[in-house]
Write an enzyme that holds these catalytic residues in place. Structure first.
Site, mmCIF file in Angstrom:
data_model
loop_
_atom_site.group_PDB
_atom_site.id
_atom_site.type_symbol
_atom_site.label_atom_id
_atom_site.label_comp_id
_atom_site.label_asym_id
_atom_site.label_seq_id
_atom_site.Cartn_x
_atom_site.Cartn_y
_atom_site.Cartn_z
ATOM 1 N N ILE A 11 0.939 -1.129 0.082
ATOM 2 C CA ILE A 11 0.124 0.061 -0.017
ATOM 3 C C ILE A 11 0.931 1.264 -0.164
ATOM 4 C CG2 ILE A 11 -1.810 1.362 1.186
ATOM 5 C CD1 ILE A 11 -2.687 -1.630 2.502
ATOM 6 N N ASN A 34 9.395 -6.883 4.780
ATOM 7 C CA ASN A 34 8.399 -7.398 4.039
ATOM 8 C C ASN A 34 8.356 -6.852 2.605
ATOM 9 O OD1 ASN A 34 6.336 -9.595 3.623
ATOM 10 N ND2 ASN A 34 4.876 -8.012 3.871
ATOM 11 N N ASP A 57 14.844 0.660 11.026
ATOM 12 C CA ASP A 57 13.459 0.089 11.711
ATOM 13 C C ASP A 57 12.724 1.165 12.595
ATOM 14 O OD1 ASP A 57 12.931 -3.160 12.781
ATOM 15 O OD2 ASP A 57 12.066 -1.511 13.753
ATOM 16 N N SER A 123 -7.388 -0.906 10.432
ATOM 17 C CA SER A 123 -7.691 -1.983 9.553
ATOM 18 C C SER A 123 -9.223 -2.311 9.935
ATOM 19 C CB SER A 123 -7.141 -3.212 9.644
ATOM 20 O OG SER A 123 -7.686 -4.449 9.175
ATOM 21 N N THR A 125 -10.476 -5.046 10.539
ATOM 22 C CA THR A 125 -10.038 -6.099 11.653
ATOM 23 C C THR A 125 -10.686 -5.651 12.829
ATOM 24 O OG1 THR A 125 -8.740 -8.010 12.183
ATOM 25 C CG2 THR A 125 -7.738 -5.895 12.128
ATOM 26 N N TYR A 147 -2.538 -10.010 15.667
ATOM 27 C CA TYR A 147 -2.530 -8.892 14.571
ATOM 28 C C TYR A 147 -3.602 -7.675 14.865
ATOM 29 C CZ TYR A 147 -3.320 -6.222 10.313
ATOM 30 O OH TYR A 147 -3.476 -5.226 9.355
ATOM 31 N N LYS A 151 -3.419 -3.687 16.181
ATOM 32 C CA LYS A 151 -4.060 -2.335 15.538
ATOM 33 C C LYS A 151 -5.037 -1.739 16.555
ATOM 34 C CE LYS A 151 -2.468 -2.550 11.604
ATOM 35 N NZ LYS A 151 -1.344 -1.898 11.054
ATOM 36 N N ASN A 197 -4.156 -14.422 1.284
ATOM 37 C CA ASN A 197 -5.194 -13.570 0.878
ATOM 38 C C ASN A 197 -5.974 -13.922 -0.433
ATOM 39 O OD1 ASN A 197 -3.198 -11.113 2.326
ATOM 40 N ND2 ASN A 197 -5.286 -11.442 3.179
ATOM 41 N N ARG A 290 -12.526 -21.185 7.240
ATOM 42 C CA ARG A 290 -11.135 -20.798 7.951
ATOM 43 C C ARG A 290 -11.354 -20.539 9.134
ATOM 44 N NH1 ARG A 290 -7.121 -16.782 4.356
ATOM 45 N NH2 ARG A 290 -8.836 -15.321 5.185
HETATM 46 P P1 NAD Z 1 3.309 -4.641 3.333
HETATM 47 O O1 NAD Z 1 4.029 -5.768 4.348
HETATM 48 O O2 NAD Z 1 3.374 -4.693 2.033
HETATM 49 O O3 NAD Z 1 4.037 -3.095 3.903
HETATM 50 C C1 NAD Z 1 4.587 -2.729 5.105
HETATM 51 C C2 NAD Z 1 5.907 -2.245 5.077
HETATM 52 O O4 NAD Z 1 6.516 -1.976 6.379
HETATM 53 C C3 NAD Z 1 6.916 -3.170 4.429
HETATM 54 O O5 NAD Z 1 7.558 -2.800 3.519
HETATM 55 C C4 NAD Z 1 8.009 -3.856 5.490
HETATM 56 O O6 NAD Z 1 9.058 -3.847 5.058
HETATM 57 C C5 NAD Z 1 7.757 -2.588 6.388
HETATM 58 N N1 NAD Z 1 7.983 -2.723 7.801
HETATM 59 C C6 NAD Z 1 7.415 -3.678 8.710
HETATM 60 N N2 NAD Z 1 8.071 -3.487 9.832
HETATM 61 C C7 NAD Z 1 8.838 -2.448 10.039
HETATM 62 C C8 NAD Z 1 9.865 -1.796 11.102
HETATM 63 N N3 NAD Z 1 9.885 -2.355 12.275
HETATM 64 N N4 NAD Z 1 10.417 -0.837 10.410
HETATM 65 C C9 NAD Z 1 10.431 -0.437 9.337
HETATM 66 N N5 NAD Z 1 9.709 -0.763 8.430
HETATM 67 C C10 NAD Z 1 9.138 -1.945 8.724
HETATM 68 O O7 NAD Z 1 1.890 -4.317 4.120
HETATM 69 P P2 NAD Z 1 0.692 -3.540 3.433
HETATM 70 O O8 NAD Z 1 -0.159 -4.494 2.934
HETATM 71 O O9 NAD Z 1 1.279 -2.355 2.667
HETATM 72 O O10 NAD Z 1 0.119 -2.770 4.561
HETATM 73 C C11 NAD Z 1 0.424 -1.394 5.123
HETATM 74 C C12 NAD Z 1 -0.191 -1.461 6.393
HETATM 75 O O11 NAD Z 1 -1.329 -1.421 6.272
HETATM 76 C C13 NAD Z 1 0.328 -2.374 7.426
HETATM 77 O O12 NAD Z 1 0.319 -1.506 8.685
HETATM 78 C C14 NAD Z 1 -0.931 -3.162 7.683
HETATM 79 O O13 NAD Z 1 -1.186 -3.704 8.929
HETATM 80 C C15 NAD Z 1 -1.962 -2.204 6.892
HETATM 81 N N6 NAD Z 1 -3.233 -2.951 6.429
HETATM 82 C C16 NAD Z 1 -3.151 -3.927 5.507
HETATM 83 C C17 NAD Z 1 -4.029 -4.510 4.974
HETATM 84 C C18 NAD Z 1 -3.985 -5.318 3.602
HETATM 85 O O14 NAD Z 1 -4.810 -6.237 3.562
HETATM 86 N N7 NAD Z 1 -2.874 -5.366 3.013
HETATM 87 C C19 NAD Z 1 -5.495 -4.516 5.564
HETATM 88 C C20 NAD Z 1 -5.568 -3.583 6.327
HETATM 89 C C21 NAD Z 1 -4.329 -2.809 7.237
HETATM 90 N N1 UFG Z 2 -10.441 -16.985 1.077
HETATM 91 C C1 UFG Z 2 -10.808 -18.236 0.384
HETATM 92 N N2 UFG Z 2 -9.478 -18.985 -0.034
HETATM 93 C C2 UFG Z 2 -8.217 -18.478 0.005
HETATM 94 C C3 UFG Z 2 -8.275 -16.957 0.629
HETATM 95 C C4 UFG Z 2 -9.307 -16.413 1.201
HETATM 96 O O1 UFG Z 2 -11.768 -18.792 0.160
HETATM 97 O O2 UFG Z 2 -7.399 -18.991 -0.477
HETATM 98 C C5 UFG Z 2 -11.752 -16.083 1.289
HETATM 99 C C6 UFG Z 2 -11.666 -15.870 2.994
HETATM 100 O O3 UFG Z 2 -12.446 -17.049 3.490
HETATM 101 C C7 UFG Z 2 -12.684 -14.618 2.943
HETATM 102 C C8 UFG Z 2 -12.181 -13.770 1.638
HETATM 103 O O4 UFG Z 2 -11.659 -14.977 0.771
HETATM 104 O O5 UFG Z 2 -14.036 -14.897 2.982
HETATM 105 C C9 UFG Z 2 -11.122 -12.833 1.929
HETATM 106 O O6 UFG Z 2 -10.128 -13.491 2.656
HETATM 107 P P1 UFG Z 2 -8.591 -12.626 2.710
HETATM 108 O O7 UFG Z 2 -7.739 -13.419 3.468
HETATM 109 O O8 UFG Z 2 -8.413 -12.029 1.313
HETATM 110 O O9 UFG Z 2 -9.115 -11.174 3.683
HETATM 111 P P2 UFG Z 2 -9.574 -11.241 5.032
HETATM 112 O O10 UFG Z 2 -10.987 -10.407 4.935
HETATM 113 O O11 UFG Z 2 -9.625 -12.554 5.685
HETATM 114 O O12 UFG Z 2 -8.499 -10.374 5.588
HETATM 115 C C10 UFG Z 2 -8.080 -9.147 5.085
HETATM 116 C C11 UFG Z 2 -6.481 -9.007 5.752
HETATM 117 C C12 UFG Z 2 -6.606 -8.758 7.170
HETATM 118 C C13 UFG Z 2 -7.497 -7.573 7.584
HETATM 119 C C14 UFG Z 2 -8.925 -7.879 7.163
HETATM 120 C C15 UFG Z 2 -9.737 -6.692 7.329
HETATM 121 O O13 UFG Z 2 -5.839 -9.867 5.394
HETATM 122 O O14 UFG Z 2 -5.447 -8.299 7.496
HETATM 123 O O15 UFG Z 2 -8.878 -8.104 5.758
HETATM 124 O O16 UFG Z 2 -9.475 -5.586 6.651
HETATM 125 F F1 UFG Z 2 -7.308 -7.484 8.959
#
Ligand code: NAD
Ligand code: UFG
Length: 336
Positions: A11, A34, A57, A123, A125, A147, A151, A197, A290
Site C-alpha cells: 500500500i 517484507n 527500523d 484495519s 479487523t 495482529y 491495531k 489473501n 477458515r
Molecule cells: P506490506 O508488508 O507490504 O508493507 C509494510 C511495510 O512496512 C513493508 O515494506 C515492511 O518492510 C515495512 N516494515 C515492517 N515492519 C517495519 C519496521 N519495524 N520498521 C520499518 N519498516 C517496517 O503491507 P501493506 O499491505 O502495504 O500494509 C501496510 C499497512 O496497512 C500495515 O500496517 C498493515 O497492517 C495495514 N493494513 C493492510 C491491509 C492489507 O490487507 N494489505 C489491511 C488493513 C490494514
Molecule cells: N478466501 C478463500 N480462499 C483463500 C483465501 C481467502 O476462500 O485462499 C476467502 C476468505 O475466507 C474470505 C475472503 O476470501 O472470505 C477474503 O479473505 P482474505 O484472506 O483475502 O481477507 P480477510 O478478509 O480474511 O482479511 C483481510 C486482511 C486482514 C484484515 C482484514 C480486514 O488479510 O489483515 O482483511 O481488513 F484484517
C-alpha cells in the site's frame, strides 16, 4: 516533507505515487522486512524523480532521529508493521514488539521533534465479528488475533496521546480489503510463499502457479454461501491517504475513518470477475471454513465522503484487471 514509514510495501508504494502526484515531498523509511527495494525503484520510474529513502527500523529511535535532523518532517503516514493474521497467532511477541513498540518509538521521536500529525494504517479487523453490515465507524471494536489486537491497541495509544496533548492531529484509516495494482503493472502485491489473501491466491491459480483455489466455506448465510468482503482498489486507498493529509489540519481530536467501497462481493463473485478480466479459468474447490473468518464485512463509506470528500472510484472489474496485469507482467513478483 512527509515521512512515509513502510513506504516500500504494497500500500505504501502506491501511496508514494499518489502523494508525489498531488505535490507532496516525501521521504520513505523502511527496513525491507517484507518488501523489496525494487518497488521503490519502480515508483521512481513512474513518477520520474528520485525519492529519498532511509533504511531503518521504526523501533530504532536513533535512525529515526537522524531522519528528523536531516529532513523537515511535517507529517507522518505510518504503514510500517507486520500484517499476517495467522503468523501473528504463532508469533505474538514479534507482532506486539514490531507494531506497538515500533509505533511508540515513532511517536516519541515525532513528539521530541514537534511533529504531531500522523495518519495511521488501521484495519477493518478492529470491528471483529460485526453485529451487522454495513459497518460504520461507531461500531464496537474487538479483536480475535494478535495482529488485530495490535491495531486496536495502537488506536487506543494514539487516542491517549491526543488526550495528553490536544495539539496532535491523528487520523486512523480503517482499510477494508486492499487489492489490485498500479495501472502500469510495475508495482503490486508480492506476497512471500503461499498467499493467505484471496486476490493474490486467485492470481497465482490463473497464471498456473497453483492448481486450484480452496474456497473457505460454502455454508455462510450469504447469497451463494461464500464469505463476503469489501474489496478496495489500492489506488483508491492511496488517494484516501492524500485526502487525509490534505484535510488533517481541519480536524480536532482523533478521527477514525473507513476506507472501503461500501459494496460487498462473495468469494465466488470475485472468482467470476477475475476469470472475466484475465480470460483464464480459475478452478476452485469449496472446503471447510477458515478458523477466525467472519461471514460478511463491508463498509459504510459515507463518513469518508463527508469529511474527506473521498469515495472509491474503481469497481471489482478494474481491481481484477489491474491485479492480473501486475501478475502476468511479473509472474514472480519483484523477483521476476
Ligand atoms: P506490506 O508488508 O507490504 O508493507 C509494510 C511495510 O512496512 C513493508 O515494506 C515492511 O518492510 C515495512 N516494515 C515492517 N515492519 C517495519 C519496521 N519495524 N520498521 C520499518 N519498516 C517496517 O503491507 P501493506 O499491505 O502495504 O500494509 C501496510 C499497512 O496497512 C500495515 O500496517 C498493515 O497492517 C495495514 N493494513 C493492510 C491491509 C492489507 O490487507 N494489505 C489491511 C488493513 C490494514
Ligand atoms: N478466501 C478463500 N480462499 C483463500 C483465501 C481467502 O476462500 O485462499 C476467502 C476468505 O475466507 C474470505 C475472503 O476470501 O472470505 C477474503 O479473505 P482474505 O484472506 O483475502 O481477507 P480477510 O478478509 O480474511 O482479511 C483481510 C486482511 C486482514 C484484515 C482484514 C480486514 O488479510 O489483515 O482483511 O481488513 F484484517
Amino acid at each position: 516533507m512527509i515521512l512515509v514509514t513502510g513506504g516500500a510495501g504494497y500500500i505504501g508504494s502506491h501511496t508514494c505515487i499518489s502523494l508525489i502526484e498531488a505535490g507532496f515531498d516525501i521521504v520513505v523509511y523502511d527496513n525491507f522486512s517484507n518488501s523489496s527495494k525494487k518497488s521503490l525503484q519502480r515508483v521512481e520510474s513512474i513518477v520520474e524523480r528520485n525519492i529519498p529513502l532511509v533504511e531503518g527500523d521504526i523501533r530504532d529511535k536513533e535512525v529515526l532521529q537522524d531522519v528528523f535532523d536531516k529532513y523537515d518532517i511535517d507529517s507522518v503516514i505510518h504503514f510500517a508493521g507486520l500484517k499476517a493474521v495467522g503468523e501473528s497467532v504463532q508469533k505474538p511477541l514479534e507482532y506486539y514488539d514490531n507494531n506497538i513498540n515500533g509505533t511508540i518509538a515513532l511517536c516519541e521521536v515525532m513528539r521530541d521533534n514537534g511533529c504531531k500529525k500522523i495518519v495511521f494504517s488501521s484495519s477493518a479487523t478492529v470491528y471483529g465479528d460485526p453485529k451487522s453490515v454495513p459497518i460504520s465507524e461507531d461500531f464496537p471494536l474487538s479483536a480475535t488475533n494478535p495482529y488485530g489486537r495490535s491495531k486496536l491497541f495502537i488506536e487506543e495509544i494514539l487516542r491517549d496521546i491526543y488526550v495528553s496533548d490536544a495539539t496532535w492531529k491523528i487520523i486512523l484509516l480503517r482499510y477494508f480489503n486492499p487489492v489490485g495494482a498500479h495501472k502500469s503493472g510495475l508495482i503490486g502485491e508480492d506476497p512471500n510463499g503461499i498467499p493467505n489473501n484471496l486476490m493474490p491466491y486467485i492470481s497465482q491459480v490463473a497464471i498456473g502457479k497453483r492448481d486450484y483455489l480452496s474456497v473457505f466455506g460454502g455454508d455462510y448465510a450469504t447469497n451463494d454461501g461464500t464469505g463476503v468482503r469489501d474489496y478496495i482498489h489500492v489506488e483508491d486507498l492511496a488517494d484516501g491517504h492524500v485526502k487525509a493529509l490534505e484535510n488533517i489540519d481541519k480536524f480536532d481530536g482523533v478521527k477514525a475513518i473507513n476506507l472501503g467501497t461500501g459494496q460487498g462481493y462473495s468469494v465466488l463473485e470475485v472468482v467470476k470477475a477475475f476469470e472475466r478480466a484475465s480470460e483464464k479459468k480459475v478452478p476452485y474447490k469449496i472446503v471447510g471454513r477458515r478458523e477466525g473468518d467472519i461471514q460478511s464485512c463491508y463498509a459504510d463509506p459515507s463518513y469518508a465522503k463527508k469529511v474527506l470528500d473521498w469515495s472509491a472510484k474503481h469497481g471489482i472489474n478494474d481491481m481484477c484487471k489491474d491485479a492480473w496485469n501486475w501478475q502476468s507482467k511479473n509472474p514472480n513478483g519483484y523477483g521476476s
